[in-house]
Design a protein around this motif. Structure first.
Motif, PDB file in Angstrom:
ATOM      1  N   ARG A  71     -61.537   6.040  98.899  1.00  0.00           N
ATOM      2  CA  ARG A  71     -61.778   6.999  97.817  1.00  0.00           C
ATOM      3  C   ARG A  71     -61.271   6.396  96.510  1.00  0.00           C
ATOM      4  O   ARG A  71     -60.252   6.829  95.969  1.00  0.00           O
ATOM      5  CB  ARG A  71     -61.075   8.318  98.109  1.00  0.00           C
ATOM      6  N   PRO A  72     -61.948   5.374  95.996  1.00  0.00           N
ATOM      7  CA  PRO A  72     -61.445   4.664  94.808  1.00  0.00           C
ATOM      8  C   PRO A  72     -61.259   5.554  93.595  1.00  0.00           C
ATOM      9  O   PRO A  72     -60.379   5.295  92.758  1.00  0.00           O
ATOM     10  CB  PRO A  72     -62.505   3.587  94.561  1.00  0.00           C
ATOM     11  N   ALA A  73     -62.047   6.610  93.470  1.00  0.00           N
ATOM     12  CA  ALA A  73     -61.926   7.495  92.303  1.00  0.00           C
ATOM     13  C   ALA A  73     -60.601   8.244  92.309  1.00  0.00           C
ATOM     14  O   ALA A  73     -60.155   8.733  91.257  1.00  0.00           O
ATOM     15  CB  ALA A  73     -63.090   8.484  92.274  1.00  0.00           C
ATOM     16  N   ASP A  74     -59.969   8.355  93.478  1.00  0.00           N
ATOM     17  CA  ASP A  74     -58.707   9.093  93.585  1.00  0.00           C
ATOM     18  C   ASP A  74     -57.475   8.198  93.453  1.00  0.00           C
ATOM     19  O   ASP A  74     -56.353   8.676  93.591  1.00  0.00           O
ATOM     20  CB  ASP A  74     -58.662   9.826  94.920  1.00  0.00           C
ATOM     21  N   ILE A  75     -57.698   6.908  93.203  1.00  0.00           N
ATOM     22  CA  ILE A  75     -56.574   5.995  93.008  1.00  0.00           C
ATOM     23  C   ILE A  75     -56.187   6.010  91.534  1.00  0.00           C
ATOM     24  O   ILE A  75     -56.992   5.645  90.674  1.00  0.00           O
ATOM     25  CB  ILE A  75     -56.949   4.567  93.433  1.00  0.00           C
ATOM     26  N   PRO A  76     -54.975   6.457  91.186  1.00  0.00           N
ATOM     27  CA  PRO A  76     -54.573   6.502  89.768  1.00  0.00           C
ATOM     28  C   PRO A  76     -54.379   5.098  89.209  1.00  0.00           C
ATOM     29  O   PRO A  76     -53.623   4.298  89.777  1.00  0.00           O
ATOM     30  CB  PRO A  76     -53.246   7.270  89.813  1.00  0.00           C
ATOM     31  N   ARG A  77     -55.060   4.782  88.137  1.00  0.00           N
ATOM     32  CA  ARG A  77     -54.999   3.431  87.573  1.00  0.00           C
ATOM     33  C   ARG A  77     -54.239   3.403  86.261  1.00  0.00           C
ATOM     34  O   ARG A  77     -54.188   4.392  85.532  1.00  0.00           O
ATOM     35  CB  ARG A  77     -56.417   2.889  87.367  1.00  0.00           C
ATOM     36  N   CYS A  78     -53.656   2.254  85.989  1.00  0.00           N
ATOM     37  CA  CYS A  78     -52.989   2.085  84.708  1.00  0.00           C
ATOM     38  C   CYS A  78     -54.021   2.133  83.586  1.00  0.00           C
ATOM     39  O   CYS A  78     -55.113   1.560  83.699  1.00  0.00           O
ATOM     40  CB  CYS A  78     -52.260   0.733  84.659  1.00  0.00           C
TER      41      CYS A  78
END
Length: 364
Positions: free
Chosen positions: A354-361
């Motif tokens: 679920r890449p959209a749910d990974i919080p990114r810098c």
């Protein structure tokens, strides 16, 4: 010799002299560069980095790599060409010497401080992981450090359990400073402690170290240079009693920045499902016993080290995100985390694709 040849010769001598001068001139800077990375789920030097006894563990896969930074030693003096070369490289960072070694610390003092921070980081990582898993971890207040040449040196020792100050029970580390500063400089403070040797013997015997016999220690206060308050030259901290054995073995590494990755490795081995799902994850960040992740130094060099090792995702303390983005290697996703829980949720999203749910810098 013609005037033209004499001028050329003189200029050549001047240039040679200038180059020689530049080579010997030393500047007050130090260099950081990418260091080795170690999978906290695997082995290092032939031994498991993490071993657990007395509790069921589960198989793990993938990588949870802690990252390091190489730094020039406290007594190393950079030449001007070295500093200039380092400034223009993407895989090194040149910083003022005092940034890494404040107050004129010697190499031995810096090494000792790093070792102490590494040990404390391991304790906090264990406590945070077990709390995350709902496992009770009793906590006690201890002497975390004794200031060299301070009033308490030779009287109190690192690891002593502080039960009371002037007869007032101590419930948390902040109580120690509060009770000491109620005195005027020059007055005596009475500490009720369980000596560290007795505490360690009790733990080895499977007993509660806080129930061991106590002794009273008297220390005369002095005035703090910055504000004239009464001090005794100790730093109070927390120690934990773990219900089973957790050993972290990693030589030649210091400082507190591997705390987050150690916590994740402990959670991974003690629970299901497998945290990474086979992915290559690296990261950094201090951690306290409550699972709060703090910033570290040299994050740009750590991201380079992680990517070189094969990592695709890098767990980045929230406060380090802006700096990390300034030199992020291609192919490495910077994952923003502020707590152990944040990191676990990010790994769950990665594991479940679920890449959209990974919080990114982000830059802001």
């Amino acid at each position: 010799m013609s005037r033209r040849h004499a001028t050329i010769f003189s200029s050549l001598l001047l240039l040679i002299g200038l180059v020689c001068t530049l080579l010997v001139v030393r500047v007050p800077y130090s260099e950081l560069s990418p260091g080795p990375t170690v999978n906290t789920l695997g082995k290092h030097g032939g031994d498991p980095v993490l071993s657990i006894e007395g509790r069921r563990t589960y198989p793990t896969s993938g990588h949870l790599n802690m990252t390091t930074v190489r730094v020039t030693s406290a007594d190393y003096q950079m030449s001007l060409p070295e500093a200039l070369y380092g400034w223009f490289r993407d895989d090194s960072s040149v910083v003022p010497h005092e940034t890494l070694y404040p107050d004129g610390k010697t190499a031995e003092e810096a090494e000792q401080e790093n070792a102490e921070e590494f040990t404390q980081s391991q304790e906090s990582a264990k406590a945070a992981a077990l709390k995350e898993l709902g496992i009770e971890v009793p906590t006690r207040t201890v002497v975390a450090a004794v200031v060299k040449d301070g009033p308490a040196e030779g009287t109190l020792r690192a690891g002593d359990i502080v039960k009371a100050v002037d007869g007032e029970p101590v419930k948390q580390p902040a109580d120690v400073a509060k009770l000491v500063t109620e005195h005027k400089p020059g007055e005596e403070v009475v500490f009720t402690v369980v000596p560290v040797k007795q505490a360690e013997a009790a733990e080895k015997a499977g007993q509660d170290p806080t129930a061991s016999p106590t002794k009273e220690v008297t220390v005369r206060t002095v005035a703090a240079e910055e504000d004239n308050r009464a001090i005794v030259g100790i730093q109070a901290g927390s120690a934990h009693t773990f219900p089973f054995r957790i050993d972290i073995k990693l030589a030649d590494v210091g400082g507190p920045s591997a705390g987050l990755m150690f916590s994740l490795a402990i959670v991974d081995k003690l629970s299901r499902p497998d945290l990474t799902g086979g992915a290559f994850v690296a990261g950094t960040g201090t951690i306290n016993a409550d699972g709060e992740v703090g910033p570290i130094g040299g994050v740009q060099m750590k991201t380079v080290a992680a990517r070189r090792a094969g990592a695709t995702h890098f767990l980045t303390p929230e406060a380090n995100c802006p700096s990390a983005l300034g030199n992020a290697p291609d192919g490495l996703t910077l994952v923003k985390v502020g707590s152990l829980d944040d990191a676990l949720k990010a790994l769950e999203a990665l594991r479940e694709d679920r890449p959209a749910d990974i919080p990114r810098c982000t830059a802001d």
